[in-house]
Design an enzyme around this catalytic site. Structure first.
Site, PDB file in Angstrom:
ATOM      1  CE1 TYR A 144      -3.299  -2.723   0.086  1.00 58.51           C
ATOM      2  CE2 TYR A 144      -3.795  -2.191   2.358  1.00 58.51           C
ATOM      3  CZ  TYR A 144      -4.046  -2.928   1.228  1.00 58.51           C
ATOM      4  OH  TYR A 144      -5.043  -3.870   1.239  1.00 58.51           O
ATOM      5  CE  LYS A 204       0.601 -17.873  -2.295  1.00 57.33           C
ATOM      6  NZ  LYS A 204      -0.104 -19.152  -2.038  1.00 57.33           N
ATOM      7  CG  ASP A 228      -2.917 -19.813  -0.416  1.00 62.73           C
ATOM      8  OD1 ASP A 228      -2.134 -19.752   0.553  1.00 62.73           O
ATOM      9  OD2 ASP A 228      -2.652 -20.430  -1.464  1.00 62.73           O
ATOM     10  CG  ASP A 231      -7.206  -4.071   4.084  1.00 62.85           C
ATOM     11  OD1 ASP A 231      -8.211  -3.950   4.823  1.00 62.85           O
ATOM     12  OD2 ASP A 231      -7.054  -3.404   3.042  1.00 62.85           O
ATOM     13  CG  ASP A 247     -12.440  -6.029   6.346  1.00 60.96           C
ATOM     14  OD1 ASP A 247     -12.362  -5.547   7.495  1.00 60.96           O
ATOM     15  OD2 ASP A 247     -12.469  -5.323   5.324  1.00 60.96           O
TER      16      ASP A 247
END
Length: 365
Positions: free
Chosen positions: A145, A195, A227, A251, A255
């Protein structure tokens, strides 16, 4: 031990002012019960600040925050301001600058299913029987980001968009120590998300986490690809205690974990700087469609205040008492509309009635 604290209170837009009012009631009760004092300075932020001061984060608001021990934030945004340029809208114009100005590098997002609310979850009862309590620790100021370069180049059908994912040793170590410290105080289990099978940043991430783990021999560390973590959160959430995540992965997973609980109106969050300063806010939005109707769920705002007590004021006993008061109210069947299912023993209550009930439980505990 410190007994007086300065708080910047930023109610914001939509339901922000009314749920903040309930958090103020709870802080009043904490003052009475624990013999502490909160000097509260209220300030405009978000759309309310745009309407009054011309921008989402006025200089006066920043000054009040800088003179405070912590920020208690409500919610910002709404369709009224959606036509503004993206960087001027309440969300980006207020929250991102606050994170930058105060160096808020760590986001703590609890995902809690209280035993009384397992039926509100989207998961099967047997998967979450007895409830669960997961803490997502998300790095907030690095990663894809924020790293440079980024942008869109070229013209027409030949355009190319690009972002950069990068982390330094220091950035990873800083957030990792926060996560280990949290795990040490909870269930002593930490799962680090990455990852590392395809991303170089994740290889670095995993190496640093492993190195830091030597300082926390009492905490059980494991690693999980993002994942698989997304799948495991739905399949068996009770296996998790603390999740340590890079910015983008945190992020997304925070959620996902939040929605397993049944309502964003239940979930607090904390964004922490180095030291004791932090900003505390509900995980949900401003919900302008129900603003002013006294039907919003104030629990997330109240629990955000509890996190403020714990992390910025060092008042763990007070934080525990507030959280227990909320749990007792839910166990007694009190429900705002977002978690009401018309089941036996449930009582539909207003925003203010829920706040009053939490205060009553807190005082008598």
């Amino acid at each position: 031990m410190k007994k007086e604290f300065k708080l910047a209170v930023l109610p914001g837009d939509g339901i922000g002012p009314e749920i903040m009012a309930e958090a103020m009631k709870v802080l009043d009760a904490v003052e009475q019960k624990f013999q502490v004092r909160f000097e509260r300075q209220f300030a405009n932020v978000g759309g309310a600040a745009i309407d009054r001061d011309g921008k989402a984060l006025p200089d006066a608001t920043v000054e009040i925050c800088q003179a405070s021990d912590a920020i208690l934030f409500g919610s910002v945004g709404g369709p009224k301001w959606d036509t503004l340029p993206a960087e001027e809208r309440p969300e980006r114009g207020a929250l991102l600058p606050l994170r930058r100005i105060f160096g808020l590098f760590c986001n703590l997002r609890p995902a809690i299913v209280f035993p009384a609310l397992t039926s509100a979850s989207s998961l099967k009862e047997e998967v979450i029987a007895g409830g669960f309590d997961i803490l997502v620790v998300r790095e907030l100021t690095g990663g894809i980001y924020f790293a440079q370069p980024k942008g869109v180049e070229g013209e027409g059908g030949e355009r190319r968009g690009f972002d950069t994912m990068a982390y330094t040793d220091a950035e990873v170590e800083r957030i990792t120590r926060v996560a280990f410290d949290a795990a040490r105080k909870r269930g002593k289990k930490l799962v680090s998300i990455d990852k590392a099978n395809v991303l170089s940043t994740s290889v670095l991430w995993r190496e640093v986490v492993e190195r830091v783990s030597a300082d926390y021999p009492d905490v059980v560390l494991s690693h999980m690809y993002v994942d698989n973590a997304a799948m495991q959160l739905v399949k068996a959430p009770k296996q998790f205690d603390v999740l340590l995540c890079p910015n983008m992965f945190g992020d997304i997973l925070s959620d996902e974990a939040a929605m397993l609980t049944g309502s964003l109106g239940m979930l607090p969050s904390a964004s922490l700087a180095e030291g004791s300063f932090g900003m505390y806010e509900p995980a949900g939005g401003s919900a302008p469609d129900i603003a002013g109707k006294n039907i919003a769920n104030p629990v997330a705002q109240i629990l955000s205040a509890a996190m403020l007590l714990r992390y910025s004021c060092g008042l763990a006993d007070a934080a525990d008492a507030v959280e227990k008061a909320v749990e007792n109210c839910l166990a007694a069947g009190l429900r705002t509309g977002d978690i009401y299912q018309d089941a036996d023993g449930e009582q539909l209550v207003s925003t203010s009635a829920m706040g009053d009930a939490v205060v009553a439980e807190l005082i008598k505990s």
